[in-house]
Design a protein around this motif. Structure first.
Motif, short mmCIF file in Angstrom:
data_model
loop_
_atom_site.label_atom_id
_atom_site.label_comp_id
_atom_site.label_asym_id
_atom_site.label_seq_id
_atom_site.Cartn_x
_atom_site.Cartn_y
_atom_site.Cartn_z
N ALA A 21 -20.30 -63.86 27.78
CA ALA A 21 -19.39 -64.21 28.87
C ALA A 21 -20.09 -64.13 30.22
CB ALA A 21 -18.17 -63.29 28.85
N TRP A 22 -20.93 -63.12 30.40
CA TRP A 22 -21.65 -62.96 31.67
C TRP A 22 -22.62 -64.12 31.88
CZ3 TRP A 22 -21.26 -60.44 36.04
CH2 TRP A 22 -22.34 -60.46 36.92
N SER A 23 -23.25 -64.60 30.81
CA SER A 23 -24.21 -65.70 30.96
C SER A 23 -23.51 -66.99 31.39
CB SER A 23 -24.99 -65.92 29.67
OG SER A 23 -24.18 -66.50 28.69
N ILE A 24 -22.21 -67.09 31.15
CA ILE A 24 -21.46 -68.27 31.57
C ILE A 24 -20.77 -68.05 32.91
CG2 ILE A 24 -19.53 -69.80 30.99
CD1 ILE A 24 -20.16 -69.25 28.03
N LEU A 100 -33.97 -66.51 34.14
CA LEU A 100 -33.00 -67.00 33.16
C LEU A 100 -31.75 -67.53 33.87
CD1 LEU A 100 -32.68 -67.22 30.10
CD2 LEU A 100 -31.61 -64.99 30.11
N GLU A 101 -31.33 -66.86 34.93
CA GLU A 101 -30.16 -67.31 35.69
C GLU A 101 -30.42 -68.65 36.37
OE1 GLU A 101 -27.14 -65.89 36.00
OE2 GLU A 101 -27.65 -64.22 34.69
N ALA A 102 -31.67 -68.98 36.65
CA ALA A 102 -32.00 -70.24 37.31
C ALA A 102 -31.89 -71.43 36.36
CB ALA A 102 -33.41 -70.16 37.90
N LEU A 103 -31.88 -71.18 35.06
CA LEU A 103 -31.79 -72.27 34.08
C LEU A 103 -30.39 -72.86 34.06
CD1 LEU A 103 -33.67 -70.77 30.99
CD2 LEU A 103 -34.56 -72.36 32.70
N PRO A 104 -30.28 -74.14 33.73
CA PRO A 104 -28.94 -74.71 33.54
C PRO A 104 -28.26 -74.06 32.35
CG PRO A 104 -30.66 -76.41 33.35
CD PRO A 104 -31.33 -75.11 33.58
N ARG A 108 -29.66 -72.13 29.06
CA ARG A 108 -29.59 -70.67 29.12
C ARG A 108 -28.80 -70.08 27.95
NH1 ARG A 108 -27.30 -70.28 33.78
NH2 ARG A 108 -25.19 -70.07 32.99
N LEU A 109 -27.66 -70.68 27.62
CA LEU A 109 -26.78 -70.11 26.60
C LEU A 109 -27.44 -70.03 25.22
CD1 LEU A 109 -24.08 -68.80 26.43
CD2 LEU A 109 -23.04 -71.02 26.04
N PRO A 110 -28.15 -71.07 24.74
CA PRO A 110 -28.84 -70.92 23.46
C PRO A 110 -29.89 -69.80 23.47
CG PRO A 110 -28.67 -73.24 24.01
CD PRO A 110 -28.20 -72.47 25.21
N LEU A 111 -30.60 -69.65 24.59
CA LEU A 111 -31.60 -68.58 24.70
C LEU A 111 -30.93 -67.21 24.63
CD1 LEU A 111 -33.93 -70.01 27.50
CD2 LEU A 111 -34.48 -69.77 25.07
N ARG A 141 -36.90 -76.52 25.33
CA ARG A 141 -36.91 -76.90 26.75
C ARG A 141 -36.60 -75.71 27.64
NH1 ARG A 141 -33.90 -81.03 24.82
NH2 ARG A 141 -32.03 -80.38 25.94
N GLY A 142 -35.68 -74.86 27.21
CA GLY A 142 -35.34 -73.67 27.99
C GLY A 142 -36.50 -72.72 28.12
N ARG A 143 -37.22 -72.51 27.01
CA ARG A 143 -38.40 -71.63 27.07
C ARG A 143 -39.47 -72.22 27.98
NH1 ARG A 143 -39.64 -70.47 20.92
NH2 ARG A 143 -41.71 -70.31 21.81
N GLY A 144 -39.63 -73.54 27.94
CA GLY A 144 -40.61 -74.19 28.82
C GLY A 144 -40.25 -74.03 30.28
#
Length: 153
Positions: A21-24, A100-104, A108-111, A141-144
């Motif tokens: 929930a926090w990640s969203i 991580l917060e900077a990712l879309p 971010r959510l799958p990571l 793509r997220g890890r990259g």
């Protein structure tokens, strides 16, 4: 599923659910509201769960939908310094958290689900309702992008 086993399952998943929930939502009050809403919806629809072994995936999907509902209800802006302050306090590695917060959200959510919460790729793909190949692509793509963010700092 009876009341006691439902409560035990919710308590076992509560930490994971809060982090998802926090990640969203990135707001403590909204996270708590989404958690309560998800637990209530899950209790009401518990008869629809076919296999109790998939409770964690099922409740994660309900929570994600509750978070999206909360976002739609409360379109508001959170000051960047507040996000950075909370992220630094909540994580043992604040640099990683900020990157991580900077990712879309779709990256971010799958990571978060796979690496922070320990879900298998299959569980995370089911929770997000996306094909396994799409999940793997988003993680790649997220890890990259995460690597680029960390190297830039």
């Amino acid at each position: 599923m009876d009341r006691d086993s439902f409560i035990a399952e919710i308590e076992a998943c509560s930490g994971m659910m809060y982090r998802v929930a926090w990640s969203i939502l990135r707001n403590n009050a909204d996270c708590e509201d989404a958690l309560q809403e998800a637990a209530l919806k899950a209790w009401e629809k518990r008869g629809h769960l076919r296999n109790e072994a998939y409770f964690r995936t099922w409740i994660t999907r309900i929570l994600i939908n509750a978070c999206y509902d909360t976002q739609r209800k409360r379109r508001r802006v959170i000051p960047l310094d507040e996000v950075a302050e909370r992220a630094a306090a909540a994580s043992p590695d604040p640099t990683l958290t900020l990157a991580l917060e900077a990712l879309p959200e779709k990256l971010r959510l799958p990571l978060v689900l796979c690496y922070s919460e320990g879900m298998s790729y299959e569980e995370a793909a089911a929770a997000l309702r996306i094909p396994l190949s799409t999940l793997r692509g988003r993680i790649h793509r997220g890890r990259g992008q995460l690597r680029k963010e960390l190297n830039a700092e």
